[in-house]
Design a protein around this motif. Structure first.
Motif, PDB file in Angstrom:
ATOM      1  N   HIS A 192      43.646 -50.608   7.229  1.00 39.31           N
ATOM      2  CA  HIS A 192      44.243 -51.887   7.636  1.00 39.31           C
ATOM      3  C   HIS A 192      43.670 -53.025   6.778  1.00 39.31           C
ATOM      4  CE1 HIS A 192      45.501 -55.057  10.605  1.00 39.31           C
ATOM      5  NE2 HIS A 192      44.400 -55.632  10.151  1.00 39.31           N
ATOM      6  N   GLU A 193      42.339 -53.043   6.635  1.00 42.18           N
ATOM      7  CA  GLU A 193      41.697 -54.112   5.860  1.00 42.18           C
ATOM      8  C   GLU A 193      42.074 -54.034   4.383  1.00 42.18           C
ATOM      9  OE1 GLU A 193      40.324 -56.632   7.134  1.00 42.18           O
ATOM     10  OE2 GLU A 193      40.391 -55.811   9.157  1.00 42.18           O
ATOM     11  N   ILE A 194      42.147 -52.801   3.854  1.00 36.99           N
ATOM     12  CA  ILE A 194      42.570 -52.648   2.453  1.00 36.99           C
ATOM     13  C   ILE A 194      44.006 -53.179   2.316  1.00 36.99           C
ATOM     14  CG2 ILE A 194      43.095 -50.974   0.632  1.00 36.99           C
ATOM     15  CD1 ILE A 194      40.735 -49.310   1.577  1.00 36.99           C
ATOM     16  N   GLY A 195      44.811 -52.958   3.364  1.00 34.13           N
ATOM     17  CA  GLY A 195      46.189 -53.461   3.354  1.00 34.13           C
ATOM     18  C   GLY A 195      46.236 -54.975   3.181  1.00 34.13           C
ATOM     19  N   HIS A 196      45.343 -55.694   3.893  1.00 26.86           N
ATOM     20  CA  HIS A 196      45.269 -57.156   3.710  1.00 26.86           C
ATOM     21  C   HIS A 196      44.945 -57.487   2.262  1.00 26.86           C
ATOM     22  CE1 HIS A 196      45.674 -58.658   7.716  1.00 26.86           C
ATOM     23  NE2 HIS A 196      44.642 -58.012   8.196  1.00 26.86           N
ATOM     24  N   PHE A 197      44.006 -56.720   1.718  1.00 27.56           N
ATOM     25  CA  PHE A 197      43.510 -57.037   0.379  1.00 27.56           C
ATOM     26  C   PHE A 197      44.582 -56.828  -0.684  1.00 27.56           C
ATOM     27  CE2 PHE A 197      41.055 -56.359  -3.482  1.00 27.56           C
ATOM     28  CZ  PHE A 197      40.241 -57.476  -3.439  1.00 27.56           C
ATOM     29  N   PHE A 219      51.046 -61.061   8.787  1.00 28.35           N
ATOM     30  CA  PHE A 219      50.101 -60.354   7.911  1.00 28.35           C
ATOM     31  C   PHE A 219      49.519 -59.134   8.630  1.00 28.35           C
ATOM     32  CE2 PHE A 219      48.812 -64.566   5.650  1.00 28.35           C
ATOM     33  CZ  PHE A 219      50.011 -64.546   4.962  1.00 28.35           C
ATOM     34  N   GLU A 220      49.162 -59.321   9.918  1.00 27.45           N
ATOM     35  CA  GLU A 220      48.535 -58.231  10.670  1.00 27.45           C
ATOM     36  C   GLU A 220      49.496 -57.061  10.820  1.00 27.45           C
ATOM     37  OE1 GLU A 220      45.464 -58.050  11.295  1.00 27.45           O
ATOM     38  OE2 GLU A 220      45.006 -60.097  10.679  1.00 27.45           O
ATOM     39  N   ALA A 221      50.757 -57.367  11.120  1.00 24.48           N
ATOM     40  CA  ALA A 221      51.749 -56.295  11.266  1.00 24.48           C
ATOM     41  C   ALA A 221      51.906 -55.563   9.929  1.00 24.48           C
ATOM     42  CB  ALA A 221      53.083 -56.875  11.734  1.00 24.48           C
ATOM     43  N   SER A 263      46.492 -64.891  17.069  1.00 25.90           N
ATOM     44  CA  SER A 263      46.486 -64.707  15.616  1.00 25.90           C
ATOM     45  C   SER A 263      46.873 -63.277  15.246  1.00 25.90           C
ATOM     46  CB  SER A 263      45.103 -65.022  15.055  1.00 25.90           C
ATOM     47  OG  SER A 263      44.154 -64.138  15.618  1.00 25.90           O
ATOM     48  N   HIS A 264      46.816 -62.362  16.232  1.00 21.67           N
ATOM     49  CA  HIS A 264      47.194 -60.970  16.003  1.00 21.67           C
ATOM     50  C   HIS A 264      48.328 -60.605  16.957  1.00 21.67           C
ATOM     51  CE1 HIS A 264      43.319 -61.071  14.086  1.00 21.67           C
ATOM     52  NE2 HIS A 264      43.401 -59.816  13.699  1.00 21.67           N
ATOM     53  N   PRO A 265      49.238 -59.706  16.561  1.00 21.98           N
ATOM     54  CA  PRO A 265      50.213 -59.224  17.534  1.00 21.98           C
ATOM     55  C   PRO A 265      49.449 -58.557  18.686  1.00 21.98           C
ATOM     56  CG  PRO A 265      50.707 -58.383  15.318  1.00 21.98           C
ATOM     57  CD  PRO A 265      49.352 -59.011  15.263  1.00 21.98           C
TER      58      PRO A 265
HETATM   59 ZN   LIG Z   1      43.863 -57.644  10.111  1.00 20.16          ZN
END
Ligand SMILES: [Zn+2]
Length: 397
Positions: free
Chosen positions: A246-251, A324-326, A367-369
């Motif tokens: 998930h975090e790599i996805g943000h990056f 972004f979170e989704a 801030s998150h779903p």
């Molecule tokens: Zn996140």
């Protein structure tokens, strides 16, 4: 597999008392932001009536005009005084309340030491930021707010660049992650995503909060992956894989840059509004000696007004971060293929974030779903992409 049933089975594992505490904590949190703004207004009122910053500005300039140095010192002193004056509020909001909900085990001594350290960092960074901002106000005249937006953009990027190297190590110990299955799993995920694998750290995140978190931060040379020690102690491997992916996805999606750009535009609009309203605000706070927005002694009013504006914009910022979170969840599902690991990792966040908020509250304040929606998305992905696991004997192309 029925997606809704699978989601409800997961949600039903949250004990009723945890659910009740989570809802109370989250709902109280909605109001906390408003009270924080009230605290900031009160501190602004005290500082402006007291006149300490105006006296300091006069003293520095007694031997001649030194505008940059004045803005630096007055800005830094303002940051320090704000921390002191807001301390009763901060102790309640960030320590007493967290302890009451059992979300931190940190002692008061350790907490206040770190809070003071944070204030010192803010005095230095905030002082230099304000020095730059006041230089723009002096030189660009009425259109300073335009330049101010660009300056905010560069300043936030600078903060993100130095954060992992100079600031985060002040608050936590970062050590290279030990050899073992957790490291192997993270290295494999990073390789799949084309992220460098030579800078993977574990930090003592449990010092502040015992939750499973990870983050990928920095730029180019300072880029690194860090996981909280909770990942090594309490989480399962599928959970670690889901969270790190998930975090790599943000990056890899550049979410950080999009967020910085959005914040800078909002800041620019905020600067414009403050420029228009400054004289009226200063009159309201009762500080007749401040006649221009270029006077650093008026900094409490400037910062309070920007803070109020950003709070007003919170639903916009939240809507952006929820998307972004989704997106990061979708990336995690695609790369780690751990819908159940993601679900159980998300359930652990339920103790500090209401997993089933009202849709309007979710839209405005979250801030998150919601965890319910995120698990539902994972189960939908699972139904679509992993159905073949049930019929593994059937050839499937
Ligand atoms: Zn996140």
């Amino acid at each position: 597999m029925n997606i809704e049933d699978a989601t409800q089975v997961y949600l039903a594992t949250i004990p009723p008392d945890v659910m009740a505490a989570s809802k109370a904590y989250t709902t109280g949190g909605y109001w906390l932001d408003l009270w924080a703004l009230a605290a900031s207004v009160a501190v602004t009122l005290i500082l402006m009536r007291w006149g300490v910053l105006a006296r300091m500005r006069d003293r520095i300039q007694r031997s001649g005009p030194r505008p940059a140095f004045t803005a630096l010192i007055v800005g830094a002193v303002f940051m320090g005084l704000s921390w002191v004056l807001e301390l009763p509020w901060t102790i309640y909001a960030e320590w007493c309340r967290e302890r009451a909900y059992n979300l931190t085990q940190q002692s008061f001594g350790d907490w206040i030491g770190q809070s003071a350290l944070n204030a010192v960092v803010l005095m230095v960074l905030g002082g230099f930021f304000l020095m730059g901002l006041y230089a723009l106000i002096r030189r660009a005249g009425k259109r300073w707010w335009m330049w101010g937006g660009g300056f905010a953009f560069v300043s936030i990027l600078f903060g993100l660049l130095i954060g992992p190297v100079f600031i985060e190590p002040l608050f936590n110990d970062f050590t290279p992650i030990p050899e073992g299955p957790v490291k192997d799993a993270i290295v494999a995920l990073a390789k799949d995503s084309g992220v460098p694998t030579d800078r993977i750290f574990v930090y003592d995140g449990s010092r502040q909060r015992s939750v499973l978190t990870a983050n990928v931060s920095g730029f180019a040379g300072t880029m690194r992956i860090a996981v909280s020690d909770v990942a090594l102690k309490e989480a399962t491997l599928p959970e670690v894989r889901a969270v790190v992916a998930h975090e790599i996805g943000h990056f890899v999606s550049g979410d950080v840059l999009k967020m910085v750009a959005t914040l800078s535009v909002l800041a620019m609009i905020g600067f414009f509004l403050v420029e228009r309203m400054f004289a009226r605000l200063v009159a309201w706070f009762g500080a007749p000696s401040i006649t221009s927005i270029s006077d650093p002694a008026g900094v409490p009013v400037l910062i309070m007004a920007i803070g109020a504006w950003l709070l007003l914009c919170q639903p916009i910022r939240n809507t952006l971060t929820r998307s972004f979170e989704a997106g990061a969840d979708a990336y995690s599902l695609k790369v780690a293929r751990e819908p159940d690991g993601l679900a159980t990792a998300l359930l652990k966040t339920a103790e500090y974030r209401d997993p089933t908020p009202h849709p309007i509250a979710e839209m405005l304040f979250h801030s998150h779903p919601s965890v319910a929606n995120r698990i539902r998305m994972g189960m939908a992905w699972k139904a679509k992409n992993m159905a073949s696991a049930d019929t593994a004997s059937t050839p499937n192309n």
